[in-house]
Every structure is written in structure tokens, then in C-alpha cells.
Write a protein that holds these residues in place. Structure first.
Motif, PDB file in Angstrom:
ATOM      1  N   SER A   1       0.840  -1.209   0.000  1.00 14.29           N
ATOM      2  CA  SER A   1       0.000   0.000   0.000  1.00 14.29           C
ATOM      3  C   SER A   1       0.868   1.249   0.000  1.00 14.29           C
ATOM      4  O   SER A   1       0.535   2.250  -0.647  1.00 14.29           O
ATOM      5  CB  SER A   1      -0.928   0.005   1.216  1.00 14.29           C
ATOM      6  OG  SER A   1      -1.713  -1.163   1.212  1.00 14.29           O
TER       7      SER A   1
ATOM      8  N   ASP B   1      -4.177  -2.264  -5.520  1.00 16.21           N
ATOM      9  CA  ASP B   1      -3.483  -2.702  -4.305  1.00 16.21           C
ATOM     10  C   ASP B   1      -4.273  -3.885  -3.747  1.00 16.21           C
ATOM     11  O   ASP B   1      -5.500  -3.897  -3.797  1.00 16.21           O
ATOM     12  CB  ASP B   1      -3.463  -1.541  -3.297  1.00 16.21           C
ATOM     13  CG  ASP B   1      -2.750  -1.914  -2.000  1.00 16.21           C
ATOM     14  OD1 ASP B   1      -1.937  -2.862  -2.006  1.00 16.21           O
ATOM     15  OD2 ASP B   1      -3.023  -1.250  -0.979  1.00 16.21           O
TER      16      ASP B   1
ATOM     17  N   ILE C   1      -4.764   2.660   2.936  1.00 18.14           N
ATOM     18  CA  ILE C   1      -4.409   2.779   4.357  1.00 18.14           C
ATOM     19  C   ILE C   1      -3.135   1.992   4.640  1.00 18.14           C
ATOM     20  O   ILE C   1      -2.986   0.846   4.212  1.00 18.14           O
ATOM     21  CB  ILE C   1      -5.551   2.253   5.254  1.00 18.14           C
ATOM     22  CG1 ILE C   1      -6.784   3.134   5.061  1.00 18.14           C
ATOM     23  CG2 ILE C   1      -5.134   2.213   6.717  1.00 18.14           C
ATOM     24  CD1 ILE C   1      -8.004   2.628   5.776  1.00 18.14           C
TER      25      ILE C   1
ATOM     26  N   THR D   1      -4.562  -4.113   4.581  1.00 16.67           N
ATOM     27  CA  THR D   1      -5.418  -4.080   3.390  1.00 16.67           C
ATOM     28  C   THR D   1      -6.175  -5.395   3.317  1.00 16.67           C
ATOM     29  O   THR D   1      -5.576  -6.471   3.271  1.00 16.67           O
ATOM     30  CB  THR D   1      -4.574  -3.874   2.111  1.00 16.67           C
ATOM     31  OG1 THR D   1      -3.716  -2.754   2.314  1.00 16.67           O
ATOM     32  CG2 THR D   1      -5.448  -3.638   0.906  1.00 16.67           C
TER      33      THR D   1
HETATM   34 MG   LIG Z   1      -1.780  -2.852   2.341  1.00 16.48          MG
END
Ligand SMILES: [Mg+2]
Ligand SMILES: Nc1nc2c(ncn2[C@@H]2O[C@H](COP(=O)(O)OP(=O)(O)OP(=O)(O)O)[C@@H](O)[C@H]2O)c(=O)[nH]1
Length: 445
Positions: A215, A255, A228, A236
């Protein structure tokens, strides 16, 4: 504003009827403003502008009249119906551009570029279409095609008049021309794959085991905090999408949740989604964490990447390996994994210090385009198909000459090659093909 336009002989008599208040001297290419009226009722319809463009110096090559009025659908409908009553007929889809082609104002590849400009979904796609509008493709193809047609005429003459064997120098000359044509077609086909990527973009999946910095890398690439980031593994949970443009390539960037062997139901569903994303990706960015010693932790992610590496993929899937957290003390030796997965690019990065992010962008762009950006990119799918047909026919013709195949059979292939190239420039097209091409245009273009 809305523009109603007419093409053809009536275009010179309409202006006086529609703008009776203006003096009847309509100079070509001069925009005039006045009261537009309905000639049957004498009722004013709009305060509008009109311009006459006398052929052949117009888009269609015929006399053209354009009425620029306010964009109200009511006004536009009225103006159209006034023109119809005055003797015009409604245009068919793409008819203006078709006429431009038939009157040799545009070659076919330029005419199609008009549609590609209208339809472009990416900046790069638009750039390609605008470039094609300049006629560069025909400029390159036409001379080669003319040479082929000359060769063909020569071959046919030989078939008709020569009983004996063909003199070897004729063979050599013909072969030289066929090979020259093949070089051009190859050059154009080389860039064709890039044309598709630039027009349609590519899908990028960022994958790896939990907590390696996927991320953080996504955010660094985007230049914003989209995903985040926390020090907790498994942050995630679901896939997160954003568009990113790198070296002209629009990436659908995704992502994903860290791929790991898990018994947790929610995490397990996330892992499933990550694998599905991996499956659909054109470019895979596998992230490793250099700061932790255990390569084993990356095994589930590596295995998932390995399994899709072995599958065929229409655009040839590419793998970029990011060795992340390079700012920390290095503890991981990625060599065995590199040897096993054979990534196309390996980049050291720090998503926190923003080191190596430019290199990563470069690698991703090159991975999507399959190398450096070509100078000659054919973006149109129909042109690509015609080039491929020309390639096959030229190859067969060369092989035929090498094998001593009778000239009349070889000339069949040369004719096919010239025909395929002519379909791009429009020199050898039939009505059916024209119908098919212009059917996709909107009315009025
Ligand atoms: Mg992540
Ligand atoms: N020092 C350092 N820390 C990093 C780097 N990249 C990420 N981190 C840190 O590593 C932790 C995890 O980062 P994330 O970006 O959330 O990692 P992730 O791979 O998305 O993790 P999951 O979503 O949990 O799978 C965070 O504390 C980041 O600040 C880096 O290059 N250097």
C-alpha cells in the motif's frame, strides 16, 4: 453551441434563404452573424452565425454550409427540419467523412483517425489518433504498396510471355522488394502491441505477502495517501483501485491484500481476491521486504505469482520485482527468488524515503509497453489486422520464390499483400468494407 452543416450543391443557395437580412454576398470561409429565419413562415428561429466553405477547400471537398446556433435541442431540430424542407437530406453516419474520403480530401487511415479521435479514452490514445490524422501511416505504406503493385505487374507479364525459366536477376529483384515491404510491415507490427496498451491502458496488480509495503508503494506511485498504511500485517483487506499514468500508459492500479496461508475467514477471502486480481493483471508488481530475513514468508505470494507466470496471457504478462524497505538494514537475500521467477525488472525501493520510485515507474512503463516506446505506433485494430495479413502473404511469397514455386502462384500472394496494404490506405477497398468502417461513426461527423 450547436452546429448544423450541409454538404453539396445546395450549400450555396441555403444561406440566402436562411439569413435573408444579410446581403447575399457570402464569401467563402467568412463567418457571418444574423437573424436565422424559417423561410416558409418567415418566423425568426435564432440569432445565429453561418459560414460557407466552397469546395474543394472544405472538409468534404464539396460546397459546405455551416449554421452555428445556440445549442438548444429545439433550435437545432428546427434548423435541421428547415434544411430538410429546403431540399437537403439527412446525413448517414460518418457521411461527411466518407465524402471527404471519396473526394480524396483524406485517405482511409486519416478518415478512421477522425473516429479514433472522437472515441479516444486515454491521452496516449488521443495522441496516436491525432498523429494518424496527419496521414503518416499512408505516407509510409503507399510507396511500398506501389512498388508491390509494380512487381506484381512485372510478374504477371512474365507469366504471360515467358515460357522458359525466370532469369535469376528478376528473382533477386523481386525478392528484394518483397523483403523491403516485409521490413516496413514488421516495423509497424512491432509497435502495434504498444498501440493497444496506449489506447486501452494496462492493469497493474501490486501483490506480495502482508506488511511488505504494497500500500505504501501504491501511495508513493500515486503521490497521494489512497490506501491505508499501518505497521499491522493484514491492513489491506480488500482490493483498492486507482488510475495512474506512467510514461503515457494509463494503468488501472490495484493494491491487494497480502497473500499468506491463513485460517482467518475474512483474510482468506481477501487472499482469494488478490489471486483473482493477479490473474487479470497485465503487469504484476511483486513486493518483497528486504528488512526481514525470512524468504519463507514470501512463499505463498511467490507461488501465486509463479503459477500465473506459467499461464499464457494475451498481452504477455510482465513481472516487476520491488525490493522494498531498502532504507532499513538488509537481511533478505532475494537471489533464489529472482532466479526462480525471472522478473523482467528488479528495482530496489523505499516507499518511506521515496527512493527508487522513479525507477519503479520506468520499469512499469517499459513492462507494459514491452520495451522502449516505438516511434511508429499503429493504434487502429483494423490496420493491425491488415498488416498481419500483409505479413503472412509476403512471407508466403518470399518462401515461394525461394522454393521455385511457379510465378503465377507467387503472384497470388503478392496480390494479397498489396491488397491488404491497400485496405489501410483505402486504395483497395470495397463498398462493404467502407460501410463497415463508417457505420461506427456518429451522424454529422
Ligand atoms: Mg496494504
Ligand atoms: N522503513 C520502511 N518502512 C516501510 C516501507 N514501506 C512500507 N513501510 C512500512 O511498513 C508497514 C506496512 O506498510 P503497508 O504499506 O501497509 O504494507 P502492505 O504490504 O500494504 O501491508 P498489508 O496491507 O497489511 O498486506 C508500515 O508501517 C509502513 O510504514 C519502506 O520502504 N521502508
Amino acid at each position: 453551441m450547436g452546429i448544423v452543416r450541409t454538404s453539396g450543391p445546395l450549400s450555396t443557395s441555403l444561406p440566402e434563404k436562411l439569413f435573408p437580412d444579410l446581403t447575399p454576398a457570402w464569401n467563402s470561409h467568412h463567418l457571418r452573424q444574423g437573424q436565422l429565419i424559417d423561410p416558409t413562415t418567415r418566423e425568426p428561429v435564432d440569432q445565429a452565425m453561418g459560414v460557407v466553405m466552397l469546395g474543394p477547400h472544405s472538409y468534404t471537398g464539396e460546397h459546405v454550409f455551416e449554421i452555428h446556433c445556440h445549442g438548444s435541442p429545439l433550435v437545432l431540430e428546427r434548423v435541421v427540419s428547415i434544411c430538410l424542407r429546403a431540399g437537403c437530406r439527412a446525413a448517414r453516419p460518418g457521411e461527411f467523412t466518407l465524402r471527404a474520403f471519396l473526394n480524396e480530401r483524406l485517405d482511409l487511415s486519416q478518415a478512421e483517425a477522425v473516429l479514433d479521435v472522437v472515441r479516444a479514452r486515454t491521452n496516449a490514445g488521443l495522441q496516436l489518433a491525432v498523429r494518424q490524422l496527419s496521414g503518416w501511416l499512408t505516407e509510409r505504406i503507399q510507396p511500398v504498396r506501389h512498388e508491390l503493385v509494380g512487381t506484381l505487374a512485372h510478374m504477371e507479364a512474365m507469366v504471360d510471355f515467358v515460357e522458359d525459366d525466370i532469369p535469376p536477376e528478376t528473382d533477386a529483384h523481386t525478392r528484394g522488394q518483397l523483403e523491403a515491404a516485409m521490413r516496413l510491415v514488421d516495423l509497424l507490427l512491432d509497435g502495434a502491441e504498444q498501440g493497444i496498451v496506449l489506447r486501452e491502458g494496462a492493469t497493474l496488480a501490486i501483490v506480495g505477502s502482508p506488511n511488505v509495503g504494497k500500500s505504501s508503494i501504491m501511495n508513493a506511485l500515486l503521490g497521494m495517501e489512497r490506501s491505508i498504511v499501518t505497521p499491522i500485517a493484514g491492513t489491506t483487506r480488500d482490493t483498492i483501485e486507482e488510475t495512474l499514468e506512467v510514461r503515457g500508459v494509463p494503468f488501472r492500479t490495484i493494491d491487494t491484500a497480502g497473500i499468506t496461508a491463513t485460517h482467518d475467514v475474512v483474510e482468506g477471502l481477501g487472499v482469494e481476491r488478490s489471486k483473482k486480481t493477479l490473474d487479470d493483471a497485465d503487469v504484476v508488481l511483486l513486493v518483497l521486504d528486504l528488512s526481514r530475513p525470512l524468504l519463507d514468508l514470501d512463499e505463498p505470494a511467490a507461488a501465486a505469482v509463479e503459477s500465473i507466470r506459467n499461464q499464457t496471457h494475451e498481452r504477455g504478462r510482465r513481472l516487476v520485482l520491488a525490493l522494498n524497505k531498502a532504507d532499513l538494514k538488509e537481511q533478505l537475500d532475494p537471489t533464489p527468488l529472482i532466479a526462480r521467477l525471472q522478473p523482467d525488472f528488479v528495482v530496489r525501493s523505499s516507499a518511506v524515503e521515496l527512493d527508487g520510485i522513479a525507477d519503479l515507474r520506468n520499469a512499469l512503463g517499459q513492462a507494459a509497453l514491452g520495451g522502449e516506446r516505438h516511434d511508429f505506433v499503429v493504434g487502429n485494430v483494423r490496420h493491425q489486422a491488415a498488416l498481419r495479413r500483409a505479413r503472412t502473404a509476403l512471407e508466403a511469397a518470399c518462401a515461394g520464390i525461394a522454393d521455385g514455386t511457379p510465378l503465377d502462384l507467387v503472384s497470388f500472394d503478392v496480390r494479397a499483400a498489396a491488397g491488404a496494404l491497400g485496405e489501410i490506405t483505402g486504395e483497395s477497398v470495397d463498398d462493404e468494407l467502407l460501410d463497415r468502417i463508417f457505420r461506427d461513426f456518429c451522424i454529422g461527423k
